[in-house]
Design a protein around this motif. Sequence first.
Motif, mmCIF file in Angstrom:
data_model
loop_
_atom_site.group_PDB
_atom_site.id
_atom_site.type_symbol
_atom_site.label_atom_id
_atom_site.label_comp_id
_atom_site.label_asym_id
_atom_site.label_seq_id
_atom_site.Cartn_x
_atom_site.Cartn_y
_atom_site.Cartn_z
ATOM 1 N N SER A 16 0.836 -1.191 0.000
ATOM 2 C CA SER A 16 0.000 0.000 0.000
ATOM 3 C C SER A 16 0.876 1.248 0.000
ATOM 4 O O SER A 16 1.816 1.365 0.800
ATOM 5 N N ARG A 17 0.549 2.190 -0.861
ATOM 6 C CA ARG A 17 1.305 3.438 -0.905
ATOM 7 C C ARG A 17 1.122 4.226 0.387
ATOM 8 O O ARG A 17 2.033 4.939 0.836
ATOM 9 N N THR A 18 -0.047 4.089 1.007
ATOM 10 C CA THR A 18 -0.317 4.797 2.250
ATOM 11 C C THR A 18 0.490 4.216 3.405
ATOM 12 O O THR A 18 1.056 4.950 4.228
ATOM 13 N N VAL A 19 0.562 2.887 3.458
ATOM 14 C CA VAL A 19 1.232 2.220 4.575
ATOM 15 C C VAL A 19 2.749 2.255 4.421
ATOM 16 O O VAL A 19 3.479 2.511 5.386
ATOM 17 N N ASP A 20 3.236 1.990 3.220
ATOM 18 C CA ASP A 20 4.688 1.910 2.999
ATOM 19 C C ASP A 20 5.044 2.601 1.689
ATOM 20 O O ASP A 20 5.289 1.953 0.674
ATOM 21 N N PRO A 21 5.052 3.929 1.677
ATOM 22 C CA PRO A 21 5.291 4.660 0.426
ATOM 23 C C PRO A 21 6.656 4.397 -0.199
ATOM 24 O O PRO A 21 6.780 4.383 -1.430
ATOM 25 N N GLU A 22 7.673 4.167 0.619
ATOM 26 C CA GLU A 22 9.009 3.914 0.055
ATOM 27 C C GLU A 22 9.050 2.577 -0.680
ATOM 28 O O GLU A 22 9.594 2.477 -1.787
ATOM 29 N N GLN A 23 8.480 1.531 -0.071
ATOM 30 C CA GLN A 23 8.428 0.229 -0.722
ATOM 31 C C GLN A 23 7.570 0.287 -1.984
ATOM 32 O O GLN A 23 7.915 -0.280 -3.012
ATOM 33 N N TRP A 24 6.453 0.987 -1.899
ATOM 34 C CA TRP A 24 5.554 1.122 -3.048
ATOM 35 C C TRP A 24 6.289 1.766 -4.227
ATOM 36 O O TRP A 24 6.207 1.293 -5.361
ATOM 37 N N MET A 25 7.005 2.833 -3.961
ATOM 38 C CA MET A 25 7.722 3.525 -5.039
ATOM 39 C C MET A 25 8.855 2.661 -5.577
ATOM 40 O O MET A 25 9.114 2.649 -6.796
ATOM 41 N N ARG A 26 9.524 1.943 -4.706
ATOM 42 C CA ARG A 26 10.589 1.051 -5.177
ATOM 43 C C ARG A 26 10.027 0.001 -6.124
ATOM 44 O O ARG A 26 10.616 -0.288 -7.177
ATOM 45 N N LEU A 27 8.886 -0.573 -5.759
ATOM 46 C CA LEU A 27 8.265 -1.586 -6.606
ATOM 47 C C LEU A 27 7.795 -0.994 -7.935
ATOM 48 O O LEU A 27 7.852 -1.653 -8.968
ATOM 49 N N ALA A 28 7.341 0.241 -7.899
ATOM 50 C CA ALA A 28 6.874 0.887 -9.128
ATOM 51 C C ALA A 28 7.964 0.945 -10.183
ATOM 52 O O ALA A 28 7.680 0.910 -11.393
ATOM 53 N N TYR A 29 9.221 1.020 -9.744
ATOM 54 C CA TYR A 29 10.332 1.100 -10.690
ATOM 55 C C TYR A 29 11.244 -0.129 -10.625
ATOM 56 O O TYR A 29 12.400 -0.068 -11.042
ATOM 57 N N SER A 30 10.705 -1.221 -10.130
ATOM 58 C CA SER A 30 11.416 -2.493 -10.175
ATOM 59 C C SER A 30 11.029 -3.229 -11.452
ATOM 60 O O SER A 30 9.944 -3.026 -12.000
ATOM 61 N N ASP A 31 11.894 -4.101 -11.892
ATOM 62 C CA ASP A 31 11.627 -4.850 -13.127
ATOM 63 C C ASP A 31 10.798 -6.084 -12.805
ATOM 64 O O ASP A 31 11.239 -7.223 -12.963
ATOM 65 N N VAL A 32 9.579 -5.841 -12.341
ATOM 66 C CA VAL A 32 8.670 -6.926 -11.975
ATOM 67 C C VAL A 32 7.277 -6.587 -12.479
ATOM 68 O O VAL A 32 6.905 -5.410 -12.587
ATOM 69 N N PRO A 33 6.461 -7.610 -12.800
ATOM 70 C CA PRO A 33 5.059 -7.345 -13.114
ATOM 71 C C PRO A 33 4.290 -7.002 -11.846
ATOM 72 O O PRO A 33 4.602 -7.506 -10.769
ATOM 73 N N ILE A 34 3.300 -6.154 -11.980
ATOM 74 C CA ILE A 34 2.518 -5.694 -10.840
ATOM 75 C C ILE A 34 1.031 -5.898 -11.123
ATOM 76 O O ILE A 34 0.507 -5.365 -12.107
ATOM 77 N N VAL A 35 0.374 -6.665 -10.285
ATOM 78 C CA VAL A 35 -1.071 -6.883 -10.425
ATOM 79 C C VAL A 35 -1.807 -5.665 -9.881
ATOM 80 O O VAL A 35 -1.504 -5.160 -8.796
ATOM 81 N N THR A 36 -2.797 -5.189 -10.656
ATOM 82 C CA THR A 36 -3.565 -4.008 -10.258
ATOM 83 C C THR A 36 -5.055 -4.309 -10.104
ATOM 84 O O THR A 36 -5.805 -3.449 -9.639
ATOM 85 N N GLN A 37 -5.476 -5.515 -10.513
ATOM 86 C CA GLN A 37 -6.883 -5.905 -10.355
ATOM 87 C C GLN A 37 -6.978 -7.414 -10.230
ATOM 88 O O GLN A 37 -6.225 -8.160 -10.878
ATOM 89 N N TRP A 38 -7.921 -7.863 -9.402
ATOM 90 C CA TRP A 38 -8.200 -9.291 -9.245
ATOM 91 C C TRP A 38 -9.655 -9.570 -9.616
ATOM 92 O O TRP A 38 -10.553 -8.767 -9.352
ATOM 93 N N ASP A 39 -9.877 -10.719 -10.253
ATOM 94 C CA ASP A 39 -11.231 -11.239 -10.471
ATOM 95 C C ASP A 39 -12.150 -10.224 -11.142
ATOM 96 O O ASP A 39 -13.311 -10.047 -10.743
ATOM 97 N N ASP A 40 -11.640 -9.547 -12.159
ATOM 98 C CA ASP A 40 -12.414 -8.568 -12.928
ATOM 99 C C ASP A 40 -12.996 -7.465 -12.043
ATOM 100 O O ASP A 40 -14.037 -6.870 -12.355
#
Length: 384
Positions: free
Chosen positions: A54-78
């Motif tokens: 969560s960007r609210t809970v852990d903004p530093e980790q969130w931003m790091r993941l945003a620019y990591s070379d990994v896929p990021i899920v943004t929605q589940w189950d339609d």
Amino acid sequence: MTAPEALRAALVTALTDSGALTADWARAFAAVPRHEFLPATIWADENGGDTECSRTVDPEQWMRLAYSDVPIVTQWDDGSEGDRSTPTSSASMPTMVAEMLSDLDAHPGHRVLEVGTGTGYNAALLAHRLGDANVSTVEVDPQVTTAARAALERAGYIPEVVCGDGALGWGVRAPYDRLISTVSLRDIPPAWLSQTRPGGVIVSPVSPLLGGGAIVRLTVHGDGTASGRFTRSAAFMMLRQQRYEGAPVDDYLPDEWPGDAEQSWTKLDPEAIGDDWLAQFACALDLPDVYYRRNLFGGGWTWWLFDTAVTSWATVDSAPGESQYEVRQSGPRRLWDELEAAHDRWTAAGRPGYERYGLTVTATGQTAWLDEPTNPLGWSTLAT
């Protein structure tokens, strides 16, 4: 907290050093802020698991993941509420984004259609390099469409964003010089061929029913057909219109297992196919109408094979440490025998990689081939 500009620059450097990002796309990757296209809660595929952040809970980790070379899920189950089971929208791994854009070979002045807007990040990259007026993007999910359009506008991009069925393309602005899909499918839709000009290029993930997946790069010909080779492995979410739901097991096996199934034995462990993405892909091209399920059995797995015509089935027990495995087969087809034969053909051909396989698509179907179109495989499907 590290500034997003520094994280973005580091990602561009890493992608360039790896060879995934070419010079013609580097400026777009350096300019487009990936984090602006992500929701407040994301699930990053790090270390083989979808880690919630969560960007609210852990903004530093969130931003790091945003620019990591990994896929990021943004929605589940339609987008439905409840327990998360199936990811249905995401921000693709930056390496894959860069490589697919390289495959697309788009140049300033080209008109491009994107199928699967998702977060809008890929559309922003296209718009940055080609211009807003040359980019159209189609997304089936209304909520995802709305979020992507808003993110694009915040980032300063205004390509045409359409909520619609990607399998139908978007004929309003056809013909296109390039078409890129960020969702996987089994069958290339005929509309994509008719909406791409002769000499134009289509780049899309393809996921055969049995398993495996790869990116195909097709060139559209003057007669309305298209052909080209696969370029690399890929795992993308399926186009909603081509998701497959197999028939219930009882439709194949109305009585208690093993019913009238014939018993035999094999020395090929089915897990040797299940653990090898390329082997699955190669076998799937030979057997387009076969799929499988796996159930835990003792210390191993039971593989169930089914045909889409609901006429035949087979089971194979994979037990650790065994040298042969029990097979049961029923129906007019011997599905395990067919799968084993497909695996033998792949092995005999030298275990060819993705680049030796190709696809020819017409308005009525498609055929996979090995090395040349004159060497077709079993995958020949009729368009629906």
